[in-house]
Design a protein around this motif. Structure first.
Motif, PDB file in Angstrom:
ATOM      1  N   THR A  63      -3.072  -1.214  14.401  1.00  0.00           N
ATOM      2  CA  THR A  63      -4.011  -2.148  15.007  1.00  0.00           C
ATOM      3  C   THR A  63      -4.988  -1.365  15.872  1.00  0.00           C
ATOM      4  O   THR A  63      -4.666  -0.280  16.349  1.00  0.00           O
ATOM      5  CB  THR A  63      -3.287  -3.195  15.894  1.00  0.00           C
ATOM      6  N   ALA A  64      -6.168  -1.924  16.067  1.00  0.00           N
ATOM      7  CA  ALA A  64      -7.194  -1.290  16.894  1.00  0.00           C
ATOM      8  C   ALA A  64      -7.397  -2.110  18.157  1.00  0.00           C
ATOM      9  O   ALA A  64      -7.382  -3.340  18.122  1.00  0.00           O
ATOM     10  CB  ALA A  64      -8.508  -1.190  16.123  1.00  0.00           C
ATOM     11  N   HIS A  65      -7.562  -1.406  19.281  1.00  0.00           N
ATOM     12  CA  HIS A  65      -7.773  -2.032  20.580  1.00  0.00           C
ATOM     13  C   HIS A  65      -8.913  -1.314  21.285  1.00  0.00           C
ATOM     14  O   HIS A  65      -9.230  -0.177  20.955  1.00  0.00           O
ATOM     15  CB  HIS A  65      -6.508  -1.923  21.441  1.00  0.00           C
ATOM     16  N   VAL A 100       0.362   1.957  16.159  1.00  0.00           N
ATOM     17  CA  VAL A 100       1.191   1.384  15.107  1.00  0.00           C
ATOM     18  C   VAL A 100       1.425  -0.087  15.443  1.00  0.00           C
ATOM     19  O   VAL A 100       1.622  -0.446  16.606  1.00  0.00           O
ATOM     20  CB  VAL A 100       2.533   2.142  15.010  1.00  0.00           C
ATOM     21  N   THR A 101       1.392  -0.939  14.441  1.00  0.00           N
ATOM     22  CA  THR A 101       1.611  -2.371  14.625  1.00  0.00           C
ATOM     23  C   THR A 101       2.955  -2.606  15.279  1.00  0.00           C
ATOM     24  O   THR A 101       3.938  -1.940  14.951  1.00  0.00           O
ATOM     25  CB  THR A 101       1.568  -3.095  13.257  1.00  0.00           C
ATOM     26  N   ARG A 102       3.016  -3.556  16.184  1.00  0.00           N
ATOM     27  CA  ARG A 102       4.264  -3.843  16.891  1.00  0.00           C
ATOM     28  C   ARG A 102       5.238  -4.670  16.068  1.00  0.00           C
ATOM     29  O   ARG A 102       6.374  -4.841  16.456  1.00  0.00           O
ATOM     30  CB  ARG A 102       3.967  -4.538  18.206  1.00  0.00           C
ATOM     31  N   MET A 141       0.843  -1.181   0.000  1.00  0.00           N
ATOM     32  CA  MET A 141       0.000   0.000   0.000  1.00  0.00           C
ATOM     33  C   MET A 141       0.884   1.237   0.000  1.00  0.00           C
ATOM     34  O   MET A 141       1.805   1.348   0.795  1.00  0.00           O
ATOM     35  CB  MET A 141      -0.876  -0.002   1.263  1.00  0.00           C
ATOM     36  N   LYS A 142       0.590   2.159  -0.870  1.00  0.00           N
ATOM     37  CA  LYS A 142       1.305   3.422  -0.914  1.00  0.00           C
ATOM     38  C   LYS A 142       0.581   4.401   0.007  1.00  0.00           C
ATOM     39  O   LYS A 142      -0.611   4.630  -0.124  1.00  0.00           O
ATOM     40  CB  LYS A 142       1.339   3.949  -2.341  1.00  0.00           C
ATOM     41  N   ILE A 143       1.319   4.961   0.944  1.00  0.00           N
ATOM     42  CA  ILE A 143       0.734   5.873   1.928  1.00  0.00           C
ATOM     43  C   ILE A 143       1.049   7.304   1.506  1.00  0.00           C
ATOM     44  O   ILE A 143       2.207   7.684   1.407  1.00  0.00           O
ATOM     45  CB  ILE A 143       1.301   5.611   3.325  1.00  0.00           C
ATOM     46  N   THR A 144      -0.009   8.067   1.252  1.00  0.00           N
ATOM     47  CA  THR A 144       0.177   9.458   0.839  1.00  0.00           C
ATOM     48  C   THR A 144      -0.838  10.355   1.534  1.00  0.00           C
ATOM     49  O   THR A 144      -1.797   9.876   2.131  1.00  0.00           O
ATOM     50  CB  THR A 144       0.002   9.618  -0.689  1.00  0.00           C
ATOM     51  N   GLY A 145      -0.629  11.647   1.436  1.00  0.00           N
ATOM     52  CA  GLY A 145      -1.600  12.635   1.897  1.00  0.00           C
ATOM     53  C   GLY A 145      -2.019  12.492   3.337  1.00  0.00           C
ATOM     54  O   GLY A 145      -1.193  12.353   4.237  1.00  0.00           O
ATOM     55  N   ALA A 189      -7.906   1.767   6.218  1.00  0.00           N
ATOM     56  CA  ALA A 189      -6.956   1.400   5.158  1.00  0.00           C
ATOM     57  C   ALA A 189      -5.609   1.015   5.747  1.00  0.00           C
ATOM     58  O   ALA A 189      -5.002   0.008   5.337  1.00  0.00           O
ATOM     59  CB  ALA A 189      -6.790   2.559   4.176  1.00  0.00           C
ATOM     60  N   LEU A 190      -5.133   1.768   6.733  1.00  0.00           N
ATOM     61  CA  LEU A 190      -3.860   1.445   7.375  1.00  0.00           C
ATOM     62  C   LEU A 190      -3.948   0.133   8.147  1.00  0.00           C
ATOM     63  O   LEU A 190      -2.995  -0.646   8.172  1.00  0.00           O
ATOM     64  CB  LEU A 190      -3.441   2.583   8.319  1.00  0.00           C
ATOM     65  N   GLU A 191      -5.108  -0.122   8.741  1.00  0.00           N
ATOM     66  CA  GLU A 191      -5.294  -1.373   9.485  1.00  0.00           C
ATOM     67  C   GLU A 191      -5.335  -2.570   8.539  1.00  0.00           C
ATOM     68  O   GLU A 191      -4.730  -3.609   8.814  1.00  0.00           O
ATOM     69  CB  GLU A 191      -6.581  -1.306  10.317  1.00  0.00           C
ATOM     70  N   SER A 192      -5.998  -2.448   7.402  1.00  0.00           N
ATOM     71  CA  SER A 192      -6.061  -3.572   6.464  1.00  0.00           C
ATOM     72  C   SER A 192      -4.695  -3.838   5.822  1.00  0.00           C
ATOM     73  O   SER A 192      -4.429  -4.951   5.383  1.00  0.00           O
ATOM     74  CB  SER A 192      -7.134  -3.383   5.405  1.00  0.00           C
ATOM     75  N   ALA A 193      -3.805  -2.838   5.814  1.00  0.00           N
ATOM     76  CA  ALA A 193      -2.440  -3.038   5.312  1.00  0.00           C
ATOM     77  C   ALA A 193      -1.495  -3.470   6.441  1.00  0.00           C
ATOM     78  O   ALA A 193      -0.295  -3.587   6.233  1.00  0.00           O
ATOM     79  CB  ALA A 193      -1.933  -1.753   4.677  1.00  0.00           C
TER      80      ALA A 193
END
Length: 95
Positions: A50-52, A76-78, A1-5, A42-46
Motif C-alpha cells: 500500500t502507498a501512504h 507491505v499490506t497489513r 500475480m506471480k512475483i519474480t525477479g 504492480a505489487l500495489e494493484s495485486a
C-alpha cells in the motif's frame, strides 16, 4: 500475480526493512527509481503493498519537506492473508 525477479527483490526489501519511498528502495537495491515505481505499482494493484503519504508506522520525519509532490511511502499490506501469500511467494523465488 506471480512475483519474480526485481519485483520480488522490492517486496523482500519492504518485508525485511519496513516502509520506504521508491527513491530509498532504488538506492538500497541499485535499481532506477522509475523501475522501482513500476514494480511497486504492480505489487500495489495485486494488494501486496500500500502507498501512504507518510510511513504507516515507525518514526516520523521532523525534517521540513522540500518543494514538489510529497513522496509516497510504500509498505507491505497489513492484511494477514496478503502478507502470508506474499511471504510464501518470496520463499519460493528468493532462496
Amino acid at each position: 500475480m506471480k512475483i519474480t525477479g526485481a519485483a520480488a527483490r522490492v517486496a523482500r526489501r519492504l518485508l525485511e526493512a519496513g516502509p520506504a519511498s521508491a527513491s530509498q528502495i532504488a538506492v538500497d537495491l541499485q535499481i532506477t527509481p522509475a523501475a522501482i515505481r513500476r514494480h511497486l505499482d504492480a505489487l500495489e494493484s495485486a494488494n501486496y503493498v500500500t502507498a501512504h503519504q507518510e510511513a504507516p508506522f515507525g518514526p516520523r520525519s521532523n525534517t521540513p519537506r522540500g518543494r514538489g509532490r510529497p513522496a509516497k511511502v510504500y509498505a507491505v499490506t497489513r492484511s494477514e492473508e496478503h502478507t502470508s501469500e506474499l511471504q510464501s511467494h518470496l520463499n519460493l523465488v528468493c532462496r
